[in-house]
Motif scaffolding. Sequence first.
Motif, PDB file in Angstrom:
ATOM      1  N   UNK A 176       0.764  -1.142  -0.121  1.00 16.50           N
ATOM      2  CA  UNK A 176       0.069   0.055   0.120  1.00 16.50           C
ATOM      3  C   UNK A 176       0.792   1.371   0.144  1.00 16.50           C
ATOM      4  N   UNK A 177       0.122   2.373   0.185  1.00 16.32           N
ATOM      5  CA  UNK A 177       0.846   3.635   0.116  1.00 16.32           C
ATOM      6  C   UNK A 177       1.878   3.893   1.154  1.00 16.32           C
ATOM      7  N   UNK A 178       1.664   3.290   2.439  1.00 15.56           N
ATOM      8  CA  UNK A 178       2.637   3.358   3.455  1.00 15.56           C
ATOM      9  C   UNK A 178       4.045   2.724   3.114  1.00 15.56           C
ATOM     10  N   UNK A 179       4.031   2.024   2.156  1.00 12.29           N
ATOM     11  CA  UNK A 179       5.408   1.684   1.577  1.00 12.29           C
ATOM     12  C   UNK A 179       5.928   2.640   0.377  1.00 12.29           C
ATOM     13  N   UNK A 180       4.952   2.870  -0.300  1.00 14.82           N
ATOM     14  CA  UNK A 180       5.316   3.804  -1.581  1.00 14.82           C
ATOM     15  C   UNK A 180       5.636   5.208  -1.369  1.00 14.82           C
ATOM     16  N   UNK A 181       4.950   5.642  -0.192  1.00 12.59           N
ATOM     17  CA  UNK A 181       5.381   7.001   0.538  1.00 12.59           C
ATOM     18  C   UNK A 181       6.800   7.079   0.863  1.00 12.59           C
ATOM     19  N   UNK A 182       7.343   5.828   1.204  1.00 15.98           N
ATOM     20  CA  UNK A 182       8.971   6.045   1.626  1.00 15.98           C
ATOM     21  C   UNK A 182       9.929   5.957   0.434  1.00 15.98           C
ATOM     22  N   UNK A 183       9.373   5.596  -0.692  1.00 17.31           N
ATOM     23  CA  UNK A 183      10.370   5.878  -1.671  1.00 17.31           C
ATOM     24  C   UNK A 183      10.570   6.946  -2.185  1.00 17.31           C
ATOM     25  N   UNK A 184      11.671   7.650  -2.821  1.00 17.90           N
ATOM     26  CA  UNK A 184      11.917   8.592  -3.608  1.00 17.90           C
ATOM     27  C   UNK A 184      10.892   8.973  -4.407  1.00 17.90           C
ATOM     28  N   UNK A 185      10.327   8.268  -5.233  1.00 16.15           N
ATOM     29  CA  UNK A 185       9.665   8.453  -6.273  1.00 16.15           C
ATOM     30  C   UNK A 185       8.913   7.114  -6.875  1.00 16.15           C
ATOM     31  N   UNK A 186       7.592   7.351  -7.173  1.00 14.53           N
ATOM     32  CA  UNK A 186       6.969   6.122  -7.993  1.00 14.53           C
ATOM     33  C   UNK A 186       6.131   6.584  -9.226  1.00 14.53           C
ATOM     34  N   UNK A 187       6.135   5.992 -10.301  1.00 15.59           N
ATOM     35  CA  UNK A 187       5.310   6.418 -11.438  1.00 15.59           C
ATOM     36  C   UNK A 187       5.023   5.316 -12.353  1.00 15.59           C
ATOM     37  N   UNK A 188       4.186   5.370 -13.219  1.00 14.20           N
ATOM     38  CA  UNK A 188       3.768   4.671 -14.380  1.00 14.20           C
ATOM     39  C   UNK A 188       4.235   5.029 -15.695  1.00 14.20           C
ATOM     40  N   UNK A 189       4.800   4.370 -16.460  1.00 17.57           N
ATOM     41  CA  UNK A 189       5.313   4.735 -17.936  1.00 17.57           C
ATOM     42  C   UNK A 189       5.335   3.883 -18.961  1.00 17.57           C
ATOM     43  N   UNK A 190       4.436   3.941 -19.861  1.00 13.31           N
ATOM     44  CA  UNK A 190       4.451   2.886 -20.719  1.00 13.31           C
ATOM     45  C   UNK A 190       3.928   1.412 -20.175  1.00 13.31           C
ATOM     46  N   UNK A 191       3.055   1.219 -19.285  1.00 10.48           N
ATOM     47  CA  UNK A 191       2.882  -0.173 -18.742  1.00 10.48           C
ATOM     48  C   UNK A 191       3.836  -0.672 -17.899  1.00 10.48           C
ATOM     49  N   UNK A 192       4.769   0.196 -17.384  1.00  9.86           N
ATOM     50  CA  UNK A 192       5.758  -0.145 -16.463  1.00  9.86           C
ATOM     51  C   UNK A 192       5.742   0.717 -15.140  1.00  9.86           C
ATOM     52  N   UNK A 193       5.696  -0.055 -13.851  1.00 11.35           N
ATOM     53  CA  UNK A 193       5.805   0.811 -12.686  1.00 11.35           C
ATOM     54  C   UNK A 193       7.201   0.955 -12.395  1.00 11.35           C
ATOM     55  N   UNK A 194       7.666   2.092 -12.250  1.00  7.34           N
ATOM     56  CA  UNK A 194       8.877   2.581 -11.704  1.00  7.34           C
ATOM     57  C   UNK A 194       8.924   3.055 -10.287  1.00  7.34           C
ATOM     58  N   UNK A 195       9.906   2.321  -9.490  1.00  5.56           N
ATOM     59  CA  UNK A 195      10.014   2.773  -8.267  1.00  5.56           C
ATOM     60  C   UNK A 195      11.321   2.995  -7.931  1.00  5.56           C
ATOM     61  N   UNK A 196      11.430   4.086  -7.412  1.00 11.70           N
ATOM     62  CA  UNK A 196      12.935   4.692  -7.152  1.00 11.70           C
ATOM     63  C   UNK A 196      13.122   5.000  -5.639  1.00 11.70           C
ATOM     64  N   UNK A 197      14.335   4.718  -5.323  1.00 15.57           N
ATOM     65  CA  UNK A 197      14.959   4.988  -3.914  1.00 15.57           C
ATOM     66  C   UNK A 197      15.017   6.552  -3.597  1.00 15.57           C
ATOM     67  N   UNK A 198      14.818   6.684  -2.367  1.00 12.93           N
ATOM     68  CA  UNK A 198      15.101   8.143  -1.950  1.00 12.93           C
ATOM     69  C   UNK A 198      16.598   8.501  -1.960  1.00 12.93           C
ATOM     70  N   UNK A 199      16.693   9.489  -2.573  1.00 15.43           N
ATOM     71  CA  UNK A 199      18.002   9.806  -3.030  1.00 15.43           C
ATOM     72  C   UNK A 199      18.504  10.712  -1.952  1.00 15.43           C
ATOM     73  N   UNK A 200      19.945  10.372  -1.234  1.00 16.96           N
ATOM     74  CA  UNK A 200      20.409  10.970  -0.052  1.00 16.96           C
ATOM     75  C   UNK A 200      20.680  12.516  -0.281  1.00 16.96           C
ATOM     76  N   UNK A 201      20.179  13.254   0.863  1.00 13.72           N
ATOM     77  CA  UNK A 201      20.474  14.710   0.781  1.00 13.72           C
ATOM     78  C   UNK A 201      21.876  14.762   0.380  1.00 13.72           C
TER      79      UNK A 201
END
Length: 201
Positions: A176-201
Amino acid sequence: MSDDRTVYVLLGLMMLILPLSALLARRPSVGSVVRALIGWAVVVAVLYAIFSYRDRILELTGTIGERLGVAEQSVDGDTVHIRQSVDGHFWAVARLNGIERRMLIDSGATSTAISEATAKAIGVTPRRLPPVLLTTANGTIEAARGRIETVRIGSLETRDLPVVISPAFGEMDVVGMNFLSRLGSWRVARGTLILEADKPA
């Protein structure tokens, strides 16, 4: 016989009756009628088998795809790509406390939800008091609370993730969103879900 199978049988009979009635209106030979019946019976049998074993067929299709190198999930550094499944959803191969599970990613779900069987397998003890009331498509259900020490999808990992647990989930596990909200970003592009880590400050 389940309701679904009853429907499939009735549809199959209709598929036989309609062409047969059209064929008989032309007064064909007995041989033509027999050949037509055999042909339509084969079509109905194949369709019935596909509908009856569709879950198993989808599972086998996924396994074959992985062997051919077209797995649903791939990792590129701190980014995870998950291809849309044939059922229109995104399924992640996750490791919960080191135990692998196939989980539905649902951005419409506030919390990550796991089945009682998964909770038992990964060593999470449900805390039933106070209960959690969840609104689902099938109405309001009661769930217990729990926390997973580590949740890992590809190269992405989070710790101490709150989850809800209920027998109403059946065998379904949901990210659910409580996992996704901990990521740097997530998006859907051309039928693919892309999950990215939070970038260090």
